[in-house]
Design an enzyme around this catalytic site. Structure first.
Site, PDB file in Angstrom:
ATOM      1  N   ASP A   1     -39.901  44.709   5.210  1.00  8.34           N
ATOM      2  CA  ASP A   1     -40.676  45.605   4.357  1.00  8.34           C
ATOM      3  C   ASP A   1     -39.775  46.330   3.379  1.00  8.34           C
ATOM      4  O   ASP A   1     -38.674  46.775   3.732  1.00  8.34           O
ATOM      5  CB  ASP A   1     -41.426  46.641   5.206  1.00  8.34           C
ATOM      6  CG  ASP A   1     -42.398  45.991   6.183  1.00  8.34           C
ATOM      7  OD1 ASP A   1     -42.729  44.816   5.973  1.00  8.34           O
ATOM      8  OD2 ASP A   1     -42.826  46.661   7.141  1.00  8.34           O
TER       9      ASP A   1
ATOM     10  N   LYS B   1     -45.210  62.334   3.102  1.00  9.66           N
ATOM     11  CA  LYS B   1     -45.087  60.878   2.964  1.00  9.66           C
ATOM     12  C   LYS B   1     -46.147  60.288   2.049  1.00  9.66           C
ATOM     13  O   LYS B   1     -45.841  59.526   1.126  1.00  9.66           O
ATOM     14  CB  LYS B   1     -45.167  60.218   4.342  1.00  9.66           C
ATOM     15  CG  LYS B   1     -45.085  58.693   4.256  1.00  9.66           C
ATOM     16  CD  LYS B   1     -45.122  58.031   5.627  1.00  9.66           C
ATOM     17  CE  LYS B   1     -45.066  56.514   5.482  1.00  9.66           C
ATOM     18  NZ  LYS B   1     -45.091  55.816   6.792  1.00  9.66           N
TER      19      LYS B   1
ATOM     20  N   ASP C   1     -45.699  44.158  -0.468  1.00 12.31           N
ATOM     21  CA  ASP C   1     -44.250  44.330  -0.428  1.00 12.31           C
ATOM     22  C   ASP C   1     -43.697  44.158   0.982  1.00 12.31           C
ATOM     23  O   ASP C   1     -42.605  44.625   1.284  1.00 12.31           O
ATOM     24  CB  ASP C   1     -43.846  45.700  -0.987  1.00 12.31           C
ATOM     25  CG  ASP C   1     -44.481  46.847  -0.213  1.00 12.31           C
ATOM     26  OD1 ASP C   1     -45.331  46.580   0.648  1.00 12.31           O
ATOM     27  OD2 ASP C   1     -44.131  48.012  -0.468  1.00 12.31           O
TER      28      ASP C   1
END
Length: 1290
Positions: free
Chosen positions: A859, A928, A1143
């Site tokens: 990742d 986050k 991704d």
């Protein structure tokens, strides 16, 4: 412009064949074709990754602005009126109403001759001619010949198919003399060979055999030309008759066999059933998957045949099952209640039976119309005849049932959506039926062409395309370019000479759907026991199941089709969910390679490589790029993703099935609710205290919403479990397409690796590869990552797995009864799958030789910020997102949290009360989501809401202070991001500013034609005047009394229709058009009500605010999509199995090191290009003749001059999009917000120019060239450092 109409505009007449090369003319060219392709296979290799972006460079597709007439000319956009007439014409041809078809075509050529010469091609004309000679009735050869004689005068060139149609009709009439004359004329006046006529799609094998009768009839004739003709006929007939079935121009590959299905693994038999949710959608899904239920029979079937059968199933399955169950009960003696199964199925049968005579009566009424007194029936009537009444009935019923609770309507649906969806369903079923009826090709050819994988070779792909184009030229005898490839012919089982097959416009769908929907409303009754009020006798009362009404939605009056209470009660016992069409299931054979933008994916179901919605401009650009071969590398990347072979992880499936059947809440499986949760009692002061009433009602709604959500989640899991159960012994492939930014997605929606944790845990690769030393290491690291231990070094993660081997073994042996260690993981089902893999490797005795099928993930670290840091050369940002090497993985979220804590502590020390409350309480989790979404354009309001949710979860802050604290903290997060990623912020600002300028710009020629600025020369002005004169001469007279609203077009209020979309080209050559435009509505009258649909011909204004704010995230998304597709192709070239979730890149554990090298190499290759400079240059080229409105305040006006409150045109300040519309941002005026497709926009006049004396004295208005700000200076970070970064992807 609606999407279906542009698909017609970009029709595939270029000659690329669909998956099934039906034309037998292929057989005559196979020797030459085979040599071409074999040479390509033998002498070429796959294109090197380093060539991908270089090839795509400088291939910008530039078209006029959509508001300019030249756009429709260059894009070949079919006007709405003609598109509707074309659809009706095709329906008339297919239903045998050739008299009306002739009248329509005559009228079109008489009234729209210019457009007809543009949009009518040989393919369409051939379909029309074929209508005269097809069907069971005697062929109308005289009419066919008469229209053939007019063909050239209309500018249409006859081809081999044209002559095949003509001779077919005369062969049916046994008029062999006319056949001979026609063929002689063709040989004399055209270069078309006889063999191509006999190889036409329009001739069946038995009709080809009839040519031998022509040979017999004239074999005694000694004329030289006749003997030559007969010789060609004889040779072509014998060649076709003797052709081997397996002949194909593509190099052969071994035919798939049952062993390819089971991969030599033991079959999973006697699979336990999953407790159903009793949802009709689940039952329908089970019926569709029933073909896969008998394992022994499935193993005996040819995989391609089985896949085709799965794709062809539709409403016919539901109808056959309904009839079968009814007949089965009759055989058992249940003559009174032939459907004594469930209340819903019982009423479904009655509705179906009652609707059939209504449909038949309506069809009869439509055929009796001879004048113009009933235009509605004249429009939708031909479409009712395309399918049997039995099928139309079941389609309408099931579509209305599946729309239950859709569009936010409780116990119902919006009328506009319902009628259009029913019309779409009829069209889709007709297409499937048409494809099935016209199946004339051997499956062996299909298998050899698309299962070999050799079309992933770009050189071979291009050679194959050239072969198809050459065959098309040979058939047509012409090299004249035709309309852009698209959906006008749809290629339903066809090829270069396939029949014309137009897409139905939404107006047609709405009218047809409204007829069938109104019949359902009339026929659908529910029997309810009741009593006669006079006699007290028990009676059965028939209550309507649906009723049509209106409801206000966001202040708009919307038509609603609502379920009755009685139907709702039945549905409560058998809840409804959207049914799944089998064409959207995983495939069991290799998907078709993408040969063009609309040719690939499923074997028979039509697919497009891009998911385009309400953006006809995007579709036109995509079609042009495909025609110019600009997107070959993009299509190759999609092919690689679709070529990955998957299996269901049977061990995880067993646990999921057991958890599901237990009814308990386990991981993300919600609990089964056997009964509704009791509602709280009404408060005593319910009627007197409004606040108490509000709180009680809110609590009740919350309970009911939670119950619905639980049921919805249960149904979703049920779909996944049923799909996995059906594919337990079968391989799976996921054909891929992409969104408008180029991000790839699997087409099957129910079960795929982009799904949730449960989906990913259920899937593994089909191929097993020995772990080896490095693979065993990566498997242990992967185990730790899935558990959530992913912020530590690789060696620490390895040790974590070894330290927890006991927990891993316990999770495998007692997943639901042991310590349940795996349930504490971040991704529990994937963690359980990894537990099984680690345990199996350990128990094998030699983990290094263990064959692993588990995908191992790599990742990116906040991938969007990685691209920003690379674009800006931002050293600090690169270190924060692991572009630069480091001993441990950098965590950007922790870094931002530390910066925010530092700022808060400084302000707390100064006495700030808000800062004091937050000291020590700002964790990584709090920031986050905002950090992650900031790079994708999150607004301040959105960031504040995100942080507010996280602060509420803490539970240690005063609830009344959380709202203001979230705003305070959002500012600090943005400030910290700006400090940490200064280069990224500068690029983001430049992208936003450039998009804002583009969205406000207007083409110079538009301003000149509107009289706003002078023409460049007198010749240009004279040419414009001539165009206007021609347009006025050709314009049809307006309706009496109609007044056309003229919008004011000034420098302060430029016509919204002229605003411009942001368009750019990715490094792989994919043109991207931002779709953010305002809705243009068209009123359509139907039997139920007037509905408003997207106006296909409206030049809609862009939403300038969305264009500017969405451009930075969309641009970054296009870059990460480019990187992924480049990596996919490079991995394929190295023999690696590859899958991706945006991704997150997946491969076998043993191949992770090789994939990591590919990922880094491709990222370096991508960012070694001057991406920002290329974008700057493209913008200058694309928008070089565009102008911006400017406003200047005059210095010579006294300050006390009274000024009207209208704001001057100026650049807007930073403001949240939710508080500022695009029009306000640009010109100070306001337009309505976007509305749903069935809500009409109110008429909104453009703001009139402020002509007050004070305004005219104070401001001056003008136009200036569109220019762009200089690019931000690039930092010092060296992109090649990515090679040394172990944690770039990890």
């Amino acid at each position: 412009m609606s999407l279906p109409l542009v698909r017609q505009a970009t029709s595939a007449n270029k000659g690329r064949w669909s998956w099934l090369p039906r034309s037998r003319s292929l057989l005559f060219n196979q020797d030459r074709s085979s040599r071409v392709l074999r040479a390509s296979y033998a002498t070429t290799t796959l294109a090197k990754p380093t060539d991908q972006t270089q090839e795509a460079a400088h291939k910008h597709i530039i078209l006029p602005n959509p508001s300019h007439p030249d756009f429709k000319t260059q894009a070949r956009v079919v006007p709405t009126g003609i598109a509707e007439q074309f659809a009706v014409l095709h329906a008339c041809i297919q239903s045998g109403a050739m008299d009306r078809a002739q009248r329509m075509l005559n009228e079109l050529y008489r009234n729209r001759s210019d457009e007809m010469r543009v949009f009518v091609d040989t393919q369409m004309y051939n379909t029309f001619l074929n209508g005269f000679v097809s069907g069971s009735s005697p062929p109308s050869t005289d009419d066919c010949l008469a229209w053939f004689d007019r063909m050239k005068s209309y500018g249409v060139t006859p081809d081999a198919n044209t002559y095949a149609i003509l001779v077919k009709g005369f062969l049916k009439n046994q008029s062999y003399r006319t056949v001979k004359i026609l063929l002689q004329d063709m040989r004399t006046n055209t270069p078309i060979p006889i063999k191509d006529v006999l190889g036409s799609n329009f001739l069946q094998p038995e009709q080809v055999a009839d040519f031998s009768k022509v040979v017999q009839e004239y074999q005694q004739n000694q004329q030289t030309d006749i003997q030559e003709l007969l010789s060609e006929l004889q040779q072509a007939t014998e060649t076709l008759a003797s052709r081997e079935p397996q002949s194909t121009p593509i190099p052969s590959t071994p035919a798939p066999s049952p062993s390819m299905l089971d991969s030599s693994r033991p079959l999973y038999k006697d699979v336990p059933s999953a407790n159903p949710t009793k949802a009709v959608g689940v039952k329908f899904l089970q019926e569709q998957l029933s073909a896969l239920g008998n394992t022994n029979e499935v193993m005996k079937m040819d995989p391609v045949d089985l896949q085709m059968e799965l794709e062809r199933q539709g409403y016919e399955v539901a109808l056959q099952r309904l009839v079968h169950e009814r007949e089965a009960h009759r055989e058992r003696g249940d003559t009174l209640n032939a459907m004594h199964l469930s209340p819903l199925k019982k009423v479904l049968w009655k509705w179906h039976r009652d609707m059939i005579p209504m449909i038949e009566k309506e069809i009869e009424a439509c055929t009796q119309i001879t004048d113009k007194r009933d235009p509605e029936r004249k429009m939708y009537g031909p479409f009712l005849s395309l399918l049997p009444p039995e099928k139309l009935s079941i389609i309408a019923i099931l579509e209305l049932l599946k729309l239950h609770n859709s569009s936010g309507i409780s116990d119902g649906m919006k009328t506009a959506r319902a009628v259009i969806e029913v019309g779409k369903a009829v069209e889709a079923e007709y297409n499937a039926t048409y494809m099935k009826r016209n199946k004339t090709v051997r499956q062996q050819e299909l298998r050899q062409l698309y299962s070999s994988g050799k079309l992933l070779n770009l050189t071979v792909r291009k050679a194959y395309q050239r072969q198809q184009e050459e065959l098309q030229r040979q058939q047509s005898g012409s090299t004249v370019p035709t309309i852009i490839t698209g959906d006008q012919t749809m290629d339903l089982g066809g090829g270069p000479g396939a029949a014309w097959h137009p897409v139905w416009p939404n107006t047609i769908r709405a009218k047809l759907g409204s007829v069938l929907t109104s019949m359902v409303i009339d026929a659908a009754k529910i029997p309810i026991p009741s009593h006669n009020p006079e006699t007290g006798e028990k009676i059965i009362e028939q209550i309507p199941a649906f009723f049509h009404t209106y409801q206000y939605v966001r202040g708009k009056r919307v038509g609603i089709i609502r379920f009755s209470d009685q139907l709702t009660n039945i549905v409560a016992r058998e809840p409804l969910r959207d049914t799944l069409h089998p064409r959207l299931m995983p495939m069991i054979v290799h998907p078709r390679a993408w040969l063009s933008y609309n040719d690939g994916g499923y074997l028979s179901a039509k697919s497009m490589c891009m998911r385009v919605k309400d953006s006809p401009e995007q579709l036109v650009y995509l079609a042009k790029a495909s025609e110019n071969n600009n997107i070959d590398h993009v299509l190759k990347g999609l092919d690689v993703l679709g070529s990955t072979k998957w299996r269901v992880n049977k061990q995880v499936f067993d646990v999921i099935l057991e958890a599901w059947n237990s009814g308990k809440a386990i991981a993300d499986i919600p609990p089964a609710l056997s009964e509704s949760q009791p509602l709280p009692p009404k408060p005593e002061n319910y009627d007197s205290d409004p606040k108490a009433k509000f709180l009680w009602v809110s609590r009740v709604k919350e309970i009911q919403t939670n119950e619905k959500n639980y049921h919805s989640l249960r149904c979703d899991v049920n779909y996944k479990v049923e799909t996995a159960r059906a594919f337990l012994n079968l391989p799976m492939y996921f054909p891929h397409n992409m969104d408008f930014r180029g991000r790839a997605y699997p087409i099957p929606p129910t079960l795929n690796h982009l799904g949730n944790d449960l989906c990913r845990g259920l899937l593994c690769f089909d191929e097993a590869k020995p772990l080896g030393e490095r693979g065993w290491r990566w498997l242990k690291i992967h185990m730790a990552n899935l558990y959530g231990y992913d912020k530590h070094s690789f060696s620490e993660r390895e040790q974590f797995t070894l330290d927890n081997l006991d927990n891993i073994i316990d999770s495998v042996k007692n997943p639901l009864t042991g310590r349940k260690w795996w349930l504490a993981a971040e991704d529990p089902w994937q963690c359980l799958a990894a537990c099984y893999e680690v345990a199996a490797a350990v128990e094998s005795g030699d983990p290094l030789t263990y064959g692993s099928r588990l995908p191992v993930h790599q990742d990116g670290t906040c991938n969007g910020l990685q691209h920003y840091a690379a674009l800006g050369g931002d050293l600090a940002g690169a270190q924060a997102v692991n572009l630069a090497p480091g001993d441990r993985p950098a965590d950007v979220y922790t870094g931002v949290a530390d910066l925010v804590n530092k700022l808060v502590e400084q302000e707390a020390a100064k006495g700030d009360e808000l800062a004091k409350l937050l000291v020590g309480k700002i964790s990584r989790k709090v920031v986050k989501q905002t950090v992650m979404t900031n790079v994708y354009g999150v607004t301040f309001i959105g960031a504040k809401a995100q942080i507010e949710s996280r602060l509420k979860e803490r539970g240690d802050l005063p609830p009344e202070k959380i709202y203001i604290l979230s705003g305070y903290l959002a500012k600090k997060v943005f400030a910290s991001l700006g400090e940490m990623f200064n280069g990224a912020r500068q690029i983001q600002d430049w992208l936003t500013d450039s998009a804002r300028r583009i969205a406000r710009s207007i083409p110079k020629e538009t301003l000149q034609e509107s009289g706003m600025i002078p023409f460049d020369s007198p010749d240009d002005e004279a040419a414009h005047a001539q165009r206007l004169a021609n347009a006025n001469a050709n314009a049809r007279k307006p309706t009496r009394g109609a007044k056309k609203k003229v919008k004011v077009f000034t420098v302060r209020n430029p016509s919204a229709n002229q605003m411009t979309s942001v368009i750019w080209t990715t490094p792989l050559g994919l043109p991207i058009v931002q779709p953010y435009r305002r809705h243009g509505k068209k009123q359509v009258t139907t039997l139920l009500q007037t509905v408003f649909i997207e106006d296909p011909d409206a030049s809609r204004p862009v939403n300038a605010m969305k264009q500017s704010t969405a451009f930075p995230p969309n641009f970054i998304h296009s870059l990460d999509a480019t990187h992924m597709l480049m990596s996919a192709s490079a991995c394929y070239e190295q023999g690696l199995t590859f899958a991706s979730v945006h991704d997150s890149y997946w491969t076998h554990a043993c191949d992770v090191d090789a994939m990591n090298k590919v990922i880094r190499d491709q990222f370096i290759e991508l960012h070694s290009q001057p991406i920002m400079s290329n974008l700057f240059d493209e913008f200058q080229e694309r928008y070089k003749n565009y102008k911006l409105p400017v406003t200047h305040e005059r210095d010579d006006v006294p300050a006390k001059t009274p000024v009207k409150k209208t704001k001057p045109a100026r650049e807007p300040e930073e403001q949240d999009p939710s508080q500022l519309s695009a029009q306000e941002a640009m010109f100070g005026s306001s337009l309505l917000d976007d509305v749903d497709e069935d809500l009409a926009d109110d008429d909104v006049d453009e703001e009139a120019e402020d002509t007050s004396p004070s305004s005219q004295r104070r401001y001056t208005y003008g136009w200036e060239d569109l220019t762009f700000a200089p690019l931000p200076a690039k930092g010092e970070f060296d992109i090649n450092q990515v090679k040394e970064s172990d944690y770039f992807f990890h």
